[in-house]
Write a protein that holds these residues in place. Structure first.
Motif, PDB file in Angstrom:
ATOM      1  N   UNK A   1     -18.296   5.054  -9.789  1.00  0.00           N
ATOM      2  CA  UNK A   1     -18.067   6.189 -10.686  1.00  0.00           C
ATOM      3  C   UNK A   1     -16.886   5.904 -11.608  1.00  0.00           C
ATOM      4  N   UNK A   2     -15.831   5.347 -11.069  1.00  0.00           N
ATOM      5  CA  UNK A   2     -14.682   4.901 -11.864  1.00  0.00           C
ATOM      6  C   UNK A   2     -14.730   3.382 -11.865  1.00  0.00           C
ATOM      7  N   UNK A   3     -15.158   2.761 -12.975  1.00  0.00           N
ATOM      8  CA  UNK A   3     -15.390   1.312 -12.964  1.00  0.00           C
ATOM      9  C   UNK A   3     -14.127   0.444 -12.926  1.00  0.00           C
ATOM     10  N   UNK A   4     -12.971   1.028 -13.168  1.00  0.00           N
ATOM     11  CA  UNK A   4     -11.758   0.213 -13.257  1.00  0.00           C
ATOM     12  C   UNK A   4     -10.905   0.340 -12.008  1.00  0.00           C
ATOM     13  N   UNK A   5     -10.336  -0.776 -11.587  1.00  0.00           N
ATOM     14  CA  UNK A   5      -9.490  -0.829 -10.398  1.00  0.00           C
ATOM     15  C   UNK A   5      -8.043  -0.962 -10.865  1.00  0.00           C
ATOM     16  N   UNK A   6      -7.208  -0.024 -10.462  1.00  0.00           N
ATOM     17  CA  UNK A   6      -5.793  -0.077 -10.822  1.00  0.00           C
ATOM     18  C   UNK A   6      -5.145  -1.306 -10.196  1.00  0.00           C
ATOM     19  N   UNK A   7      -4.264  -1.923 -10.931  1.00  0.00           N
ATOM     20  CA  UNK A   7      -3.569  -3.112 -10.439  1.00  0.00           C
ATOM     21  C   UNK A   7      -2.868  -2.836  -9.121  1.00  0.00           C
ATOM     22  N   UNK A   8      -2.389  -1.629  -8.923  1.00  0.00           N
ATOM     23  CA  UNK A   8      -1.691  -1.274  -7.684  1.00  0.00           C
ATOM     24  C   UNK A   8      -2.608  -1.298  -6.462  1.00  0.00           C
ATOM     25  N   UNK A   9      -3.933  -1.239  -6.672  1.00  0.00           N
ATOM     26  CA  UNK A   9      -4.880  -1.285  -5.557  1.00  0.00           C
ATOM     27  C   UNK A   9      -5.261  -2.712  -5.180  1.00  0.00           C
ATOM     28  N   UNK A  10      -4.880  -3.678  -5.976  1.00  0.00           N
ATOM     29  CA  UNK A  10      -5.181  -5.076  -5.668  1.00  0.00           C
ATOM     30  C   UNK A  10      -4.011  -5.607  -4.849  1.00  0.00           C
TER      31      UNK A  10
END
Length: 164
Positions: free
Chosen positions: A135-144
């Motif tokens: 649904x939200x295609x982008x992954x925040x850098x903080x989640x990597x």
């Protein structure tokens, strides 16, 4: 994104470890699922390093998805990149991921990756639950939270093949 594990999406089995940017990191990660085949096999161990904010397109990463779930994916596009999904095929900055030409008349969905975010995919698109369908295609850098060390990948406990 649900925190439930699915057989299509590789997850990382992680043990207790130091906290990096509020997320858990561990140097060894066991892949679960088939979305990173043929690059990574189900059950394969990955040696990782914490991201420390340094990731790039092409890196295989471990990202958080909810409180306990972790996913293993490849960074396909970074901040500012244009991603197009055309008839199930991906294009990054006008370049086809599979190298084939565009399909005339196909429906195209277009995104620009926002600052501080990434677009991630599995290497096995038929088995991967990733940015293409989230649904939200982008992954925040903080989640990597981790990056796989490519020269030190371990396949089911065996040492990597020797070069040469």
């Amino acid at each position: 994104m649900a925190s439930m594990r699915t057989p299509r999406c590789p997850t990382a089995t992680m043990s207790a470890s130091p906290t990096i940017d509020g997320a858990r990191w561990t140097p060894l990660v066991r892949v679960q699922g088939r979305s990173m085949q043929p690059t990574l096999a189900h059950g394969q161990l990955l040696l990782t390093r914490p991201t420390l904010r340094r990731v790039k397109v092409g890196d295989i990463v471990v990202l958080t998805a909810g409180r306990h779930a972790r996913h293993v994916k490849r960074i396909a596009a970074g901040p500012g990149d244009v991603v197009e999904l055309e008839a199930g095929r991906l294009f990054f900055n006008q370049q086809a991921q599979d190298g084939r030409p565009r399909s005339a008349g196909a429906r195209v969905e277009t995104w620009r990756v926002p600052r501080g975010h990434f677009f991630v995919v599995g290497d096995n698109p038929l088995q991967s639950d990733d940015s293409r369908v989230w649904q939200e295609p982008f992954v925040a850098q903080s989640r990597i939270i981790a990056v796989a060390l490519p020269n030190l990948l371990r396949r089911r406990g065996r040492p990597p093949p020797r070069a040469g």
